[in-house]
Design a protein around this motif. Structure first.
Motif, PDB file in Angstrom:
ATOM      1  N   LEU A  63       0.826  -1.206   0.000  1.00 44.29           N
ATOM      2  CA  LEU A  63       0.000   0.000   0.000  1.00 44.29           C
ATOM      3  C   LEU A  63       0.866   1.264   0.000  1.00 44.29           C
ATOM      4  CD1 LEU A  63      -2.832  -0.973   2.536  1.00 44.29           C
ATOM      5  CD2 LEU A  63      -3.065  -0.675   0.063  1.00 44.29           C
ATOM      6  N   HIS A  64       1.918   1.254   0.798  1.00 41.63           N
ATOM      7  CA  HIS A  64       2.828   2.413   0.840  1.00 41.63           C
ATOM      8  C   HIS A  64       3.524   2.605  -0.511  1.00 41.63           C
ATOM      9  CE1 HIS A  64       2.655   3.854   4.981  1.00 41.63           C
ATOM     10  NE2 HIS A  64       2.591   2.590   5.391  1.00 41.63           N
ATOM     11  N   LYS A  65       3.940   1.510  -1.119  1.00 45.66           N
ATOM     12  CA  LYS A  65       4.596   1.618  -2.433  1.00 45.66           C
ATOM     13  C   LYS A  65       3.641   2.163  -3.485  1.00 45.66           C
ATOM     14  CE  LYS A  65       8.157  -1.951  -1.926  1.00 45.66           C
ATOM     15  NZ  LYS A  65       8.637  -3.275  -2.384  1.00 45.66           N
ATOM     16  N   LEU A  66       2.380   1.737  -3.413  1.00 43.45           N
ATOM     17  CA  LEU A  66       1.390   2.232  -4.375  1.00 43.45           C
ATOM     18  C   LEU A  66       1.215   3.736  -4.232  1.00 43.45           C
ATOM     19  CD1 LEU A  66      -0.841   1.800  -6.470  1.00 43.45           C
ATOM     20  CD2 LEU A  66      -2.404   1.260  -4.598  1.00 43.45           C
ATOM     21  N   ARG A  67       1.122   4.208  -3.010  1.00 43.58           N
ATOM     22  CA  ARG A  67       0.949   5.652  -2.796  1.00 43.58           C
ATOM     23  C   ARG A  67       2.169   6.441  -3.245  1.00 43.58           C
ATOM     24  NH1 ARG A  67      -0.253   8.029   3.144  1.00 43.58           N
ATOM     25  NH2 ARG A  67       1.851   7.221   3.479  1.00 43.58           N
ATOM     26  N   LYS A  99       0.909  10.039  -9.070  1.00 42.79           N
ATOM     27  CA  LYS A  99       0.262  10.841 -10.118  1.00 42.79           C
ATOM     28  C   LYS A  99      -0.982  10.151 -10.664  1.00 42.79           C
ATOM     29  CE  LYS A  99       4.421  13.283 -11.621  1.00 42.79           C
ATOM     30  NZ  LYS A  99       5.345  13.566 -12.751  1.00 42.79           N
ATOM     31  N   LYS A 100      -0.891   8.833 -10.815  1.00 39.86           N
ATOM     32  CA  LYS A 100      -2.050   8.102 -11.329  1.00 39.86           C
ATOM     33  C   LYS A 100      -3.167   8.057 -10.285  1.00 39.86           C
ATOM     34  CE  LYS A 100      -0.084   5.132 -14.916  1.00 39.86           C
ATOM     35  NZ  LYS A 100       1.137   5.863 -15.144  1.00 39.86           N
ATOM     36  N   MET A 101      -2.799   7.950  -9.015  1.00 43.72           N
ATOM     37  CA  MET A 101      -3.811   7.940  -7.955  1.00 43.72           C
ATOM     38  C   MET A 101      -4.523   9.288  -7.865  1.00 43.72           C
ATOM     39  SD  MET A 101      -3.888   4.899  -6.829  1.00 43.72           S
ATOM     40  CE  MET A 101      -5.061   5.210  -5.520  1.00 43.72           C
ATOM     41  N   ASP A 102      -3.836  10.378  -8.220  1.00 45.70           N
ATOM     42  CA  ASP A 102      -4.463  11.701  -8.201  1.00 45.70           C
ATOM     43  C   ASP A 102      -5.633  11.781  -9.178  1.00 45.70           C
ATOM     44  OD1 ASP A 102      -2.753  12.623  -6.258  1.00 45.70           O
ATOM     45  OD2 ASP A 102      -1.324  13.496  -7.682  1.00 45.70           O
ATOM     46  N   LYS A 103      -5.589  10.956 -10.218  1.00 49.12           N
ATOM     47  CA  LYS A 103      -6.663  10.960 -11.224  1.00 49.12           C
ATOM     48  C   LYS A 103      -7.857  10.107 -10.793  1.00 49.12           C
ATOM     49  CE  LYS A 103      -3.334  11.640 -14.971  1.00 49.12           C
ATOM     50  NZ  LYS A 103      -2.765  11.106 -16.226  1.00 49.12           N
ATOM     51  N   MET A 104      -7.733   9.449  -9.632  1.00 47.51           N
ATOM     52  CA  MET A 104      -8.827   8.624  -9.095  1.00 47.51           C
ATOM     53  C   MET A 104      -9.073   9.042  -7.646  1.00 47.51           C
ATOM     54  SD  MET A 104      -7.824   4.880 -10.671  1.00 47.51           S
ATOM     55  CE  MET A 104      -6.275   4.782  -9.757  1.00 47.51           C
ATOM     56  N   PRO A 105      -9.737  10.172  -7.409  1.00 48.05           N
ATOM     57  CA  PRO A 105      -9.897  10.721  -6.044  1.00 48.05           C
ATOM     58  C   PRO A 105     -10.531   9.747  -5.062  1.00 48.05           C
ATOM     59  CG  PRO A 105     -10.660  12.279  -7.724  1.00 48.05           C
ATOM     60  CD  PRO A 105     -10.393  10.996  -8.436  1.00 48.05           C
TER      61      PRO A 105
END
Length: 458
Positions: free
Chosen positions: A291-295, A300-306
Motif C-alpha cells: 500500500l505504501h509503495k502504491l501511494r 500521479k495516477k492515484m491523483d486521477k482517481m480521487p
C-alpha cells in the motif's frame, strides 16, 4: 561424452531422413506432368499407379523431395476429383510404406491440413481430422501438426457444448516438450488448455498447467497480449482459492504491462482492482508495504482517481475509518463487488467491512493499553460479539497483541511482559540514568571551568 553423441544421433534419426543416394527430380517432374494429363482425361487410377512406381524408386534411394512431390500429387488428384474416401485411404497407406521418408509424411500431413476447410461438410472434416490424427500419432517429426489438429478438434467439441471432452483432448498434448514449435504458439496452446480447464471449473489442473509458462517469457514485448490473458486466468484461479493477495499481484502484473499503461481506461481498471483486492487481503506487513509503495510510486495516477486515493489514505493513516463509508454506494457499484465478471461480489463487500473493522482495532491498539469491550464495540460501531471475534482473529494472526478479559469485559493491548526479561529492562533503565548523571556532571564541570576563566580575565 560418447553417450551424449550417441543420444543426439538417435534423436537426429527420428527427425531427419538419410542422405539421398540418387536424384529422381527429373523423372518425378515428368511423371507428375503425365499423371496430370491422365487425371484430366478421367484416368485417375492409372495416373496414381504411375506416380507410385516412381515414388517407390525415390523412396528407396532416400530422395525425399521427389518422393514427397509424388505422394502429395497422388492425394491432390483424388482431392480434385472429390474422391474423399480415396484421400483417406492413401493418406493412411502412403506413410506406412516401408522406409517411407519423413519429409514425405510431413508434406502430406501439412497439405492435407490445408484441405480441412474444403471438405464441404463437418462430418467429412471430422473424418479427415481423425485420419490425420492417426497418421501423426507417435511421430515426433509431426508433433506440432498433431498439436494443431488436437486444438482444432477441441474447438469443434467445445462449440458443440462438449467442454469436458475438449479439455481432456487438450491435456493429452504436452507442448512444453516440443522443440519445433514456436514459443508464442506454445504459450497460446498452454493458455487454451488453461481456458478449457477453467471452463469446467477444474482449478487444481489450471494451477498445474500454469506452471508450464515461465513468467519471464511473458515480459517479452511480443507477449504482452498473452501476459494479460495469462494473469486474467490466474485471477480466476486465485479467487477460487480465496487468496486476495495473489489476485492483487495478478492485477499489478497486468497494470505493469506497457500496452495497458498506454491506455488510460485499461490502467485505471487494473489499478483500481489491484487496490481493492489488496485491501481485501489480510492486514499484515506485506500488505502495508504494498500500500505504501502504491501511494509513493503511482502518486500521479492515484491523483486521477480521487475516490480510490481517499480509500488508500484511510487505510494508511492511524485513524478510525467510518462504516458505512461516505462513498460506500459508489464503491459498492464497482465490478469487484458485483457478481460479474467475478462471482462472490457480495461476499467481497462483506470482507471489506471486516478489513475496516480490523484496521480500526489496530488503530485503537496504538492509542490504548486497556479499553472496555463495550467502549471498543462502540468505537468500531459493531456488536460486542463481533468486536470480540475480530480482535481474537487479529491476535491469532499475530497482527495485534491483546488479551480479552471476558468477565471484566476489558481488552488489554500490548505484549505480555516476560519475567526473565525484566532484569534486562531494569538494567537498561539504570544504565540510562547513570549516563544522564554522567553527562550532567560533565556539563556542570564545563560551566565551572568557563566561569573560572571569565573571573581571571576580569
Amino acid at each position: 561424452m560418447a553417450e551424449q553423441i550417441s543420444s543426439l544421433q538417435e534423436t537426429d534419426s527420428l527427425t531427419k531422413d538419410p542422405k539421398a543416394q540418387e536424384d529422381f527430380s527429373r523423372e518425378a517432374a515428368e511423371t507428375i506432368a503425365r499423371a496430370s494429363e491422365l487425371a484430366a482425361a478421367g484416368r485417375v487410377d492409372e495416373a496414381v499407379e504411375a506416380c507410385l512406381i516412381v515414388e517407390k524408386k525415390a523412396r528407396q534411394a532416400s530422395d525425399g523431395s521427389s518422393a514427397s512431390k509424388l505422394s502429395c500429387h497422388v492425394l491432390k488428384m483424388f482431392k480434385e476429383k472429390g474422391r474423399w474416401p480415396d484421400v483417406h485411404e492413401y493418406l493412411q497407406l502412403l506413410p506406412k510404406k516401408r522406409g517411407q521418408l519423413k519429409r514425405a509424411i510431413i508434406d502430406m500431413v501439412q497439405m492435407a491440413m490445408k484441405w480441412l476447410d474444403d471438405t464441404g461438410s463437418e462430418e467429412e472434416k471430422l473424418r479427415l481430422i481423425g485420419t490425420l490424427d492417426a497418421v501423426t500419432d507417435g511421430k515426433i517429426f509431426v508433433e506440432v501438426e498433431r498439436a494443431r489438429l488436437v486444438k482444432l478438434l477441441a474447438g469443434i467439441k467445445e462449440a458443440k457444448g462438449e467442454v469436458d471432452e475438449a479439455a481432456k483432448l487438450m491435456q493429452e498434448v504436452q507442448v512444453e516438450t516440443f522443440g519445433a514449435m514456436d514459443r508464442r504458439e506454445k504459450a497460446e496452446f498452454i493458455l487454451e488448455q488453461m481456458r478449457l480447464v477453467l471452463a469446467r471449473q477444474d482449478f487444481v489442473r489450471c494451477q498445474i498447467i500454469s506452471k508450464k509458462i515461465n513468467p519471464k517469457l511473458l515480459e517479452a514485448e511480443d507477449f504482452q497480449d498473452l501476459k494479460i490473458t495469462f494473469y486474467s486466468f490466474m485471477v480466476r484461479y486465485w479467487l477460487s482459492e480465496g487468496d486476495h493477495m495473489q489476485v492483487a499481484k495478478c492485477f499489478w502484473s497486468i497494470f505493469s504491462t506497457p500496452s495497458v499503461k498506454d491506455s488510460k481506461e485499461d490502467w485505471m481498471d487494473s489499478l483500481q482492482k489491484y487496490l481493492l483486492f489488496l485491501l481485501l487481503a489480510p492486514l499484515d506487513n506485506e500488505q502495508q508495504d504494498m500500500l505504501h509503495k502504491l501511494r509513493t510510486i503511482e502518486e500521479k495516477k492515484m491523483d486521477k482517481m480521487p475516490l480510490f486515493k481517499k480509500i488508500l489514505a484511510d487505510f494508511l493513516q492511524q485513524e478510525v475509518v467510518a462504516w458505512p463509508m461516505p462513498s460506500g454506494a459508489q464503491l459498492q457499484a464497482h465490478e469487484v463487488f458485483q457478481e460479474k465478471p467475478y462471482e462472490g461480489g457480495s461476499e467481497r463487500w462483506g470482507l471489506l467491512r471486516k478489513r475496516i473493522i480490523q484496521h480500526n482495532i489496530k488503530v485503537v491498539a496504538q492509542y490504548y493499553t486497556k479499553i472496555g469491550l463495550v467502549r471498543l464495540a462502540e468505537v468500531l460501531a459493531v456488536t460486542e460479539d463481533e468486536c470480540e471475534k475480530e480482535t481474537a482473529e487479529l491476535v491469532c494472526a499475530k497482527s495485534v497483541a491483546a488479551k480479552i478479559d471476558r468477565p471484566a469485559k476489558e481488552v488489554t493491548f500490548g505484549e505480555k511482559k516476560d519475567s526473565t526479561a525484566l532484569p534486562s529492562v531494569w538494567n537498561q533503565d539504570v544504565q540510562k540514568v547513570l549516563d544522564l548523571v554522567n553527562e550532567s556532571c560533565h556539563l556542570i564541570q564545563k560551566e565551572r571551568m568557563v566561569a573560572a576563566a571569565k573571573a581571571k580575565v576580569r
